[in-house]
Write a protein that holds these residues in place. Structure first.
Motif, PDB file in Angstrom:
ATOM      1  N   GLY A  97       0.807  -1.216   0.000  1.00  0.00           N
ATOM      2  CA  GLY A  97       0.000   0.000   0.000  1.00  0.00           C
ATOM      3  C   GLY A  97       0.839   1.264   0.000  1.00  0.00           C
ATOM      4  N   ASN A  98       1.972   1.229   0.703  1.00  0.00           N
ATOM      5  CA  ASN A  98       2.891   2.371   0.670  1.00  0.00           C
ATOM      6  C   ASN A  98       3.513   2.561  -0.703  1.00  0.00           C
ATOM      7  N   THR A  99       3.695   1.467  -1.437  1.00  0.00           N
ATOM      8  CA  THR A  99       4.453   1.486  -2.690  1.00  0.00           C
ATOM      9  C   THR A  99       3.596   1.793  -3.907  1.00  0.00           C
ATOM     10  N   VAL A 100       2.438   1.131  -4.016  1.00  0.00           N
ATOM     11  CA  VAL A 100       1.590   1.306  -5.207  1.00  0.00           C
ATOM     12  C   VAL A 100       0.136   1.549  -4.789  1.00  0.00           C
ATOM     13  N   PRO A 101      -0.128   2.630  -4.068  1.00  0.00           N
ATOM     14  CA  PRO A 101      -1.495   2.855  -3.591  1.00  0.00           C
ATOM     15  C   PRO A 101      -2.522   2.968  -4.709  1.00  0.00           C
ATOM     16  N   ASP A 102      -2.117   3.418  -5.864  1.00  0.00           N
ATOM     17  CA  ASP A 102      -3.058   3.584  -6.973  1.00  0.00           C
ATOM     18  C   ASP A 102      -3.486   2.254  -7.585  1.00  0.00           C
ATOM     19  N   LEU A 103      -2.770   1.157  -7.275  1.00  0.00           N
ATOM     20  CA  LEU A 103      -3.106  -0.137  -7.858  1.00  0.00           C
ATOM     21  C   LEU A 103      -3.947  -1.010  -6.913  1.00  0.00           C
ATOM     22  N   VAL A 104      -4.184  -0.545  -5.701  1.00  0.00           N
ATOM     23  CA  VAL A 104      -4.910  -1.341  -4.708  1.00  0.00           C
ATOM     24  C   VAL A 104      -6.231  -0.654  -4.379  1.00  0.00           C
ATOM     25  N   SER A 105      -7.335  -1.361  -4.591  1.00  0.00           N
ATOM     26  CA  SER A 105      -8.645  -0.784  -4.319  1.00  0.00           C
ATOM     27  C   SER A 105      -8.998  -0.824  -2.838  1.00  0.00           C
ATOM     28  N   ARG A 106      -8.532  -1.862  -2.149  1.00  0.00           N
ATOM     29  CA  ARG A 106      -8.829  -1.997  -0.727  1.00  0.00           C
ATOM     30  C   ARG A 106      -7.801  -2.915  -0.087  1.00  0.00           C
ATOM     31  N   LEU A 107      -7.486  -2.622   1.173  1.00  0.00           N
ATOM     32  CA  LEU A 107      -6.640  -3.475   2.001  1.00  0.00           C
ATOM     33  C   LEU A 107      -7.515  -4.145   3.050  1.00  0.00           C
ATOM     34  N   VAL A 108      -7.331  -5.444   3.234  1.00  0.00           N
ATOM     35  CA  VAL A 108      -8.101  -6.186   4.229  1.00  0.00           C
ATOM     36  C   VAL A 108      -7.122  -6.912   5.152  1.00  0.00           C
ATOM     37  N   TYR A 109      -7.238  -6.654   6.443  1.00  0.00           N
ATOM     38  CA  TYR A 109      -6.409  -7.318   7.445  1.00  0.00           C
ATOM     39  C   TYR A 109      -7.274  -8.310   8.218  1.00  0.00           C
ATOM     40  N   ILE A 110      -6.854  -9.567   8.254  1.00  0.00           N
ATOM     41  CA  ILE A 110      -7.537 -10.573   9.061  1.00  0.00           C
ATOM     42  C   ILE A 110      -6.647 -10.842  10.268  1.00  0.00           C
ATOM     43  N   SER A 111      -7.003 -10.233  11.408  1.00  0.00           N
ATOM     44  CA  SER A 111      -6.134 -10.272  12.584  1.00  0.00           C
ATOM     45  C   SER A 111      -4.691 -10.060  12.149  1.00  0.00           C
ATOM     46  N   GLY A 112      -4.486  -9.022  11.357  1.00  0.00           N
ATOM     47  CA  GLY A 112      -3.182  -8.781  10.746  1.00  0.00           C
ATOM     48  C   GLY A 112      -2.453  -7.631  11.412  1.00  0.00           C
ATOM     49  N   TRP A 113      -1.143  -7.672  11.318  1.00  0.00           N
ATOM     50  CA  TRP A 113      -0.305  -6.615  11.864  1.00  0.00           C
ATOM     51  C   TRP A 113      -0.376  -5.398  10.960  1.00  0.00           C
ATOM     52  N   SER A 114      -1.044  -4.377  11.433  1.00  0.00           N
ATOM     53  CA  SER A 114      -1.220  -3.114  10.716  1.00  0.00           C
ATOM     54  C   SER A 114      -0.523  -2.029  11.530  1.00  0.00           C
ATOM     55  N   CYS A 115       0.776  -1.921  11.366  1.00  0.00           N
ATOM     56  CA  CYS A 115       1.593  -1.085  12.245  1.00  0.00           C
ATOM     57  C   CYS A 115       1.497   0.395  11.858  1.00  0.00           C
ATOM     58  N   VAL A 116       1.393   1.250  12.879  1.00  0.00           N
ATOM     59  CA  VAL A 116       1.363   2.694  12.654  1.00  0.00           C
ATOM     60  C   VAL A 116       2.310   3.400  13.624  1.00  0.00           C
ATOM     61  N   GLN A 117       2.083   3.276  14.926  1.00  0.00           N
ATOM     62  CA  GLN A 117       2.928   3.971  15.906  1.00  0.00           C
ATOM     63  C   GLN A 117       4.250   3.256  16.146  1.00  0.00           C
ATOM     64  N   ARG A 118       4.201   1.955  16.339  1.00  0.00           N
ATOM     65  CA  ARG A 118       5.410   1.166  16.519  1.00  0.00           C
ATOM     66  C   ARG A 118       5.856   0.631  15.163  1.00  0.00           C
ATOM     67  N   ALA A 119       7.143   0.334  15.037  1.00  0.00           N
ATOM     68  CA  ALA A 119       7.690   0.005  13.721  1.00  0.00           C
ATOM     69  C   ALA A 119       7.300  -1.371  13.224  1.00  0.00           C
ATOM     70  N   ASN A 120       7.156  -2.344  14.136  1.00  0.00           N
ATOM     71  CA  ASN A 120       6.980  -3.716  13.684  1.00  0.00           C
ATOM     72  C   ASN A 120       6.304  -4.555  14.768  1.00  0.00           C
ATOM     73  N   PRO A 121       5.917  -5.777  14.447  1.00  0.00           N
ATOM     74  CA  PRO A 121       5.247  -6.624  15.439  1.00  0.00           C
ATOM     75  C   PRO A 121       6.065  -6.875  16.700  1.00  0.00           C
ATOM     76  N   ILE A 122       7.383  -7.025  16.562  1.00  0.00           N
ATOM     77  CA  ILE A 122       8.213  -7.295  17.738  1.00  0.00           C
ATOM     78  C   ILE A 122       8.095  -6.159  18.751  1.00  0.00           C
ATOM     79  N   GLU A 123       8.066  -4.925  18.273  1.00  0.00           N
ATOM     80  CA  GLU A 123       7.916  -3.792  19.189  1.00  0.00           C
ATOM     81  C   GLU A 123       6.533  -3.790  19.840  1.00  0.00           C
ATOM     82  N   TYR A 124       5.505  -4.094  19.071  1.00  0.00           N
ATOM     83  CA  TYR A 124       4.149  -4.118  19.632  1.00  0.00           C
ATOM     84  C   TYR A 124       3.986  -5.232  20.667  1.00  0.00           C
ATOM     85  N   MET A 125       4.762  -6.290  20.533  1.00  0.00           N
ATOM     86  CA  MET A 125       4.634  -7.403  21.468  1.00  0.00           C
ATOM     87  C   MET A 125       5.090  -7.048  22.880  1.00  0.00           C
ATOM     88  N   GLN A 126       5.733  -5.893  23.042  1.00  0.00           N
ATOM     89  CA  GLN A 126       6.144  -5.438  24.363  1.00  0.00           C
ATOM     90  C   GLN A 126       5.062  -4.599  25.033  1.00  0.00           C
TER      91      GLN A 126
END
Length: 298
Positions: A123-152
């Motif tokens: 989505g960061n790379t080709v937003p114009d080619l994606v109509s919708r993003l769907v996360y199924i209990s997926g890591w959708s990081c915004v404040q923290r950089a990655n899942p390992i950081e969120y796990m704390q």
């Protein structure tokens, strides 16, 4: 004379610009996990494309020492093909697939669990080619950089992953991967793994799922900066499917990820749906998943 067979059922009308669902798997998995959902999508008239990320699927590594009888000491020293795979490698592969599929109509990108970091990068790379993003209990990081950081964070506290450290084989720092012995015969470990991943399935269903997992996953993928950017990723319509019985990525953390993303782009909030399943239990209810996905195309 050749008999003519008729049916009383009328064909379902074909929608204009029917999308293609691009399905991205999570940790230690492959395109095989999506088979139940793809069958249901096909019955609803939808195209789908399930990705094997680099080093997964038929590129996966199953050393002889991992087979039965296992040689854990030898396996602990076995170099991993995934050690050099990065999150950018995953993103590049999916960007290529999305670009080719977009020639045939809209693309809806679906990511489960760790697959969420890859679809965010796309989505960061080709937003114009994606109509919708769907996360199924997926890591959708915004404040923290990655899942390992969120796990704390406190919202991750309801997870059941701590006992599973005993499944690890070898030194991740030396191997460059997390390596889990999914072929263990230890009943305590198997029970703990089932509780964290598929508590709502039968033992037989759980073992069937376990046997499509591969043991290695790249540490570089899990520790890379996977944050969505407001001016690219944040412009794409997005959906989150919450899994309330998830003890791998607890629902409290799912809700935090949703809230952070909505705060980043208040004019483009998540469309949220909820299923009462475990982390991979949604695969046991594929018709419900496909119904949600089908509703996104109207």
């Amino acid at each position: 004379m050749t008999p003519v067979f008729r049916t009383s059922r009328r064909p379902r009308p074909v929608r204009e610009a029917n999308p293609t669902f691009v399905l991205v798997h999570g940790v230690c998995s492959s395109s095989l996990m999506w088979a139940p959902v793809q069958r249901e999508l096909a019955l609803l008239g939808h195209r789908s494309f399930a990705v094997d990320l680099p080093g997964h699927g038929f590129e996966a590594q199953y050393p002889a020492a991992y087979q039965a009888p296992q040689n854990l000491d030898a396996w602990a020293a076995e170099p991993s093909k995934l050690a050099q795979v990065t999150l950018q490698d995953n993103i590049d592969m999916v960007v290529d697939a999305v670009g080719r599929l977009a020639e045939h109509g809209p693309v809806i990108l679906v990511g489960a669990s760790l697959g969420g970091t890859t679809i965010t990068g796309v989505g960061n790379t080709v937003p114009d080619l994606v109509s919708r993003l769907v996360y199924i209990s997926g890591w959708s990081c915004v404040q923290r950089a990655n899942p390992i950081e969120y796990m704390q964070e406190p919202e991750f506290g309801d997870n059941l992953l701590a006992p599973l450290a005993a499944l690890n084989v070898g030194d991740p720092a030396e191997l460059g991967v997390g390596r889990a012995n999914y072929r263990t015969a230890d009943p305590v470990m198997l029970a703990a793994l089932k509780a964290s991943m598929m508590a709502d399935g039968t033992d037989e269903q759980f073992r069937a799922f376990l046997n499509i997992l591969q043991p290695d996953e790249s540490l570089a993928v899990m520790t890379a900066d996977a944050r969505g950017h407001a001016d690219t990723w944040g412009t794409i319509a997005r959906t989150y499917i919450r899994l309330t019985d998830d003890r791998s990525l607890p629902v409290a953390m799912q809700d935090r990820l949703i809230a952070e993303a909505d705060a980043l782009t208040p004019g483009n909030p998540y469309d949220v749906h909820t299923l009462a399943t475990s982390h991979v239990g949604f695969l046991l209810r594929p018709a419900e998943v496909a119904k949600i996905l089908d509703g996104l195309t109207v």
